[in-house]
Design a protein around this motif. Sequence first.
Motif, PDB file in Angstrom:
ATOM      1  N   ASN A   1     -11.673  -1.404 -18.879  1.00 27.37           N
ATOM      2  CA  ASN A   1     -10.285  -1.627 -18.465  1.00 27.37           C
ATOM      3  C   ASN A   1     -10.001  -3.126 -18.271  1.00 27.37           C
ATOM      4  OD1 ASN A   1      -7.715  -0.174 -17.377  1.00 27.37           O
ATOM      5  ND2 ASN A   1      -8.172  -1.701 -15.812  1.00 27.37           N
ATOM      6  N   ARG A   2     -10.960  -3.841 -17.714  1.00 26.39           N
ATOM      7  CA  ARG A   2     -10.792  -5.278 -17.512  1.00 26.39           C
ATOM      8  C   ARG A   2     -10.596  -6.004 -18.833  1.00 26.39           C
ATOM      9  NH1 ARG A   2     -16.030  -8.099 -15.430  1.00 26.39           N
ATOM     10  NH2 ARG A   2     -16.554  -7.650 -17.611  1.00 26.39           N
TER      11      ARG A   2
ATOM     12  N   PHE B   1      -7.239  -5.559 -20.670  1.00 29.01           N
ATOM     13  CA  PHE B   1      -6.096  -6.263 -20.106  1.00 29.01           C
ATOM     14  C   PHE B   1      -6.381  -7.772 -20.057  1.00 29.01           C
ATOM     15  CE2 PHE B   1      -5.405  -1.897 -18.871  1.00 29.01           C
ATOM     16  CZ  PHE B   1      -4.041  -1.731 -19.072  1.00 29.01           C
ATOM     17  N   SER B   2      -6.575  -8.320 -18.893  1.00 25.98           N
ATOM     18  CA  SER B   2      -6.648  -9.776 -18.759  1.00 25.98           C
ATOM     19  C   SER B   2      -8.040 -10.357 -18.945  1.00 25.98           C
ATOM     20  CB  SER B   2      -6.126 -10.180 -17.373  1.00 25.98           C
ATOM     21  OG  SER B   2      -6.995  -9.675 -16.363  1.00 25.98           O
TER      22      SER B   2
ATOM     23  N   LYS C   1      -9.315  -9.129 -11.475  1.00 29.58           N
ATOM     24  CA  LYS C   1      -8.245  -8.316 -10.887  1.00 29.58           C
ATOM     25  C   LYS C   1      -8.037  -7.013 -11.658  1.00 29.58           C
ATOM     26  CE  LYS C   1      -4.497 -10.744 -13.370  1.00 29.58           C
ATOM     27  NZ  LYS C   1      -3.977  -9.589 -14.123  1.00 29.58           N
ATOM     28  N   ASP C   2      -8.436  -6.997 -12.930  1.00 31.54           N
ATOM     29  CA  ASP C   2      -8.297  -5.778 -13.727  1.00 31.54           C
ATOM     30  C   ASP C   2      -9.599  -4.983 -13.804  1.00 31.54           C
ATOM     31  OD1 ASP C   2      -5.557  -5.784 -14.479  1.00 31.54           O
ATOM     32  OD2 ASP C   2      -5.982  -7.501 -15.794  1.00 31.54           O
TER      33      ASP C   2
END
Length: 835
Positions: A573-574, A577-578, A582-583
Amino acid sequence: MKDRFINFSLQKAKQVYLLMVIVTFGLAAFIPMIQIDTDPENMLPETQADRVFHNQIKKEFSLYDAIVVGVVDEEGIYNPSTLANIHELTKHILAIEGVVQPDLMSLSTVDNILQGEGGTLRFEWMMSQPPENQAQAKNLANHVKRLPLLLDTLVSADDKAATIYVPIIDKNESYRISQDIQSYAEQLKGNADFHITGLPVAEDTFGFEMFVQMGISAPMAALMIFILMLVFFKNLKLVIAPMIVAMSTVISTMGLLIACGFTVHIMSSMIAIFLMPIAVVDSVHIMSEFADRFKPGRNAKDVAKEVVSHLFTPMLYTSVTSTVGFLSLALTPIPPVQVFGLFVGFGIMLAFFWTIIFMPAYISRMTPEQLKTLQDKMHGEGSGDSRVLGWFNRITLARSKTLILLFSAVFVVSLIGISKIQINDNPVRWFKEDHPIRVADEVLNHHFAGTYDAFLVLTNSDREEVLANYRKEYSQVIDDLNNSELASELQLLEDINIGVQISKIDDLMFSAESANLETLERLLAISDKYQKRLNYFTQPSNLEYLANLQQALLETGLVGKTNGMTDLIKTVNRELFSGESKDYRLPETQAGVAQALLQFQSSHRPQDLWRMVNPTFSRTNIWIQLTSGDNQDMSKVIKAVENYVSKNPLPEGMSLNWAGKTYINVVWQDAMVKGMLESLSSAFVVVLIMMIVLFRSFVFGLLAMLPLTLTITFIYGLIGWIGKDYDMPIAVLSALTLGLSVDFAIHFLERTRSLFEETKDFRKTMSLMFDEPGRAISRNAIVIAVGFTPLLFAPLVPYITVGVFLASIMAASALVTLLMLPAVMNVFKRWIFKS
């Protein structure tokens, strides 16, 4: 019955010899068929629930037993030289027969997860080639640190160590494979040290060294016993007789065990060393009394018959009580312990049989010259043991009450020690501290999150109920179609996978009549609803519970690390995304979870997902790493999970269970301890009844149990006070304590009673008792204790434990018999001898 045995022995000596040769060599023929088994799983029956579940999980998640290869470089592993060695060693291991190549975990065989273009992931080999310079090595380090699944599993957090997890098809091949790895690693140059550990290699290595130890300890024990009896009886030809009995007993018993199809486990490997000293006990009594009774001019056959007739009953009862002690192990739920108890019990009775028919035949055929020499040596000047026994006689009569108080104090202190006993075991601790496996275990568990595995398995327990409800709703929709053509098509889909159903229904919607579209949309909605419920471990709320449970385990301080599907999903998931911390979180929707899992399946190792969750997403597996394989530590982890679940109940439809070798060790250890306590209690009662029957006296029956009771409490109290863990060898010693501690008491009480009937004077009786009978008892104690001393030099801790504590048991039971019994009888002689 005894007259038949004795007469047969004295009149048919050649037939006795022939019978012994036939039986011994007949059973010895099976020994080359020996099979070694050191798998602790076999301490449990194949049908035991925890073992069945453990094997089911291994099969469902394709989990293999693994050898752990450690590479330690105190200057840091992220340098071209050390990383090149890891790469080369990995290539060599992949070529070894018996290694599960696709599942091997090394820096060379795992993926680096990177961000791709357009919201996708890019998977690259972490180290397809070793770095050529320090800058590339540092870049590799940065990549590893971003992957929680690898950090502290494949590379230590301090960057000083790396591991290679080597899954193997057959754990019985772990010794061969580990030796191959070790040989190749020794050829590699550089600053790194290589270590090999893991429960499979520890167990298989123990099996190899156990086999070697079997061939060393038993002959050494025989030699020690032979030398000691030669010192006592000073007659080579006489001493050969009990050695023949002992060797025949050991060979026949081991041959019978193998002939019956049993493997030689760690327990049964000790049968030879247990039987060797026990088998000579009765012979020592016969030789001692024969040497005492025989006088020049007497017929050797008459004296032999007189001695064996006199000793037959106490020898029979000592053999039976020892056998009962070991047969009680058959009550334990541990198959190898049952086999050990049964065959040691058989060996004891076989030794009694051979002693009764062989010893009289052998002694009676000694020449007059040999017998005269025996008399000259045995009845010369006073021996050291005679002087000690004389002192025992005086102190038991003069200080009876003091001795009783002293032994009572020892009993109380021992009870306190028993309360301090800790139940614990760990196969790696079966080796001495300087053994390479023990050293590797300590080094790697210092650097890493742990090399001991346990698996926390969570299951959707109401899956069948959900499926039943789905089929019910699905069938109801079809019934509403009133046997139309569409209904027939849909019925064909009724029993297939729900995901396939959704795809087929979606296809039917393209060609369906408008009147049926509503029905198909209804079916599609039902299928979609139930698919989400059936994909239980893709639901964010359930995954959140798993993540919290993993975090709670880490906070206990008992677990080094946990790896589960939540860690994989967060990592993917990290990167989707970014790429920032935070992800690093779980997606908020089930669709987001499904997308993350789908993305991972395009990696080089998609099978890694199915180590964490099954394809139906109805069961997930959390890999727990522990730095200790001790049962106590695993038990604390289990308790910590129970406490967490009690405060944070499992979500609806979720159940929890355990698997893994570290957990299985806890299960069989608990089963063994409970079984040992039950067998010891029942055998204690049986022996007490036997003593009352033997002496036809309740008082003498209780007296016979006194050395047994004090010895058991003293030995186990000592274990508690010195902090020795109650492990498998210690548990089994209870059977030996039960059998042998009462043996000395039987001989002492039987001879005391018969002598008192002759003398009618207690002091004179004791004076006679501390002559030949006392010598026989003390010599037997010394022979058995010394017979186990070769075990003290073994490289395997269980053998050393058995040697130390058996010597202690013999010393304690002999001292209690020779000091406590006469002291008690002296104080209470008015009641004991009132008849």
